[in-house]
Enzyme design. Structure first.
Site, mmCIF file in Angstrom:
data_model
loop_
_atom_site.group_PDB
_atom_site.id
_atom_site.type_symbol
_atom_site.label_atom_id
_atom_site.label_comp_id
_atom_site.label_asym_id
_atom_site.label_seq_id
_atom_site.Cartn_x
_atom_site.Cartn_y
_atom_site.Cartn_z
ATOM 1 N N CYS A 1 43.351 -75.986 -135.452
ATOM 2 C CA CYS A 1 43.216 -77.408 -135.111
ATOM 3 C C CYS A 1 41.756 -77.813 -134.913
ATOM 4 C CB CYS A 1 44.055 -77.745 -133.887
ATOM 5 S SG CYS A 1 45.805 -77.346 -134.111
ATOM 6 N N ALA B 1 51.702 -77.120 -132.581
ATOM 7 C CA ALA B 1 50.731 -78.046 -133.168
ATOM 8 C C ALA B 1 51.469 -79.224 -133.773
ATOM 9 C CB ALA B 1 49.917 -77.331 -134.250
#
Length: 206
Positions: free
Chosen positions: A171, A140
């Site tokens: 996310c 990420a």
């Protein structure tokens, strides 16, 4: 300059240090890459929605100033904080995000792992054969730009307990699968993977 921070690294302390470094930069300040493993923490981006934090339990939630939604940091994951002057690098934000993704994809490829992008969802993903090729997130990223200089960076899952990701919509995506390098059949230490990743990011650093 590439440096490893003490392990485990407290998120708030590192974040404040990045802000201070960036605020004190001059045109002559060299870029730096900080590598670390964090204590367990959920971080919620500047525009992150609290409803994506489903069940944090005892893991603290920190509202931070990076872009993106919510993610998890913890032992077994290497976080590469890239403190880069994008003006000197001659790079715009979208190019920089793509550069960080490429650095992760190249790092994974060096271990024989086929990482890829997912349209509309920043980060790096790997196909999960057991799930019919479904893409699982293995890295990420989230950045902050201040006066043309970037901080925060990218987190790569190396060999970690992935269960805390089930306490959030990773996310901002409901039921998004997550994976680490160990789950891809690669036995690597956080230090080894971090050194390889930093070497690739350093191609941009001044």
């Amino acid at each position: 300059m590439i440096k490893w921070l003490d392990r485990p690294a407290d998120y708030q302390t590192v974040w404040q240090a990045m802000q201070a470094f960036t605020a004190a930069r001059t045109p002559d300040t060299a870029d730096e890459i900080w590598l670390c493993e964090h204590e367990p923490v959920y971080t919620l981006g500047q525009a992150g929605k609290p409803e994506h934090v489903l069940n944090p339990g005892v893991i603290p939630v920190v509202r931070t100033d990076r872009g993106g939604q919510v993610t998890y940091h913890g032992p077994g994951q290497v976080v590469a904080y890239a403190l880069v002057d994008l003006r000197k690098a001659g790079m715009y934000v979208k190019e920089y995000v793509a550069f960080l993704e490429d650095a992760v994809i190249d790092t994974l490829a060096s271990y024989g792992i086929a990482g890829c992008r997912k349209p509309g969802a920043p980060g790096v993903y790997v196909p999960v054969a057991a799930a019919g090729g479904e893409l699982a997130k293995i890295a990420a990223l989230g950045i902050k730009i201040r006066a043309g200089c970037a901080y925060h960076g990218v987190a790569l899952n190396v060999a970690m307990d992935l269960a805390p990701f089930r306490g959030i919509n990773p996310c901002g995506y409901e039921n998004l699968a997550t994976m680490d390098m160990a789950g891809c059949g690669v036995a690597a230490t956080v230090r080894e993977a971090g050194d390889r990743l930093a070497a690739r990011i350093a191609r941009l650093a001044s």
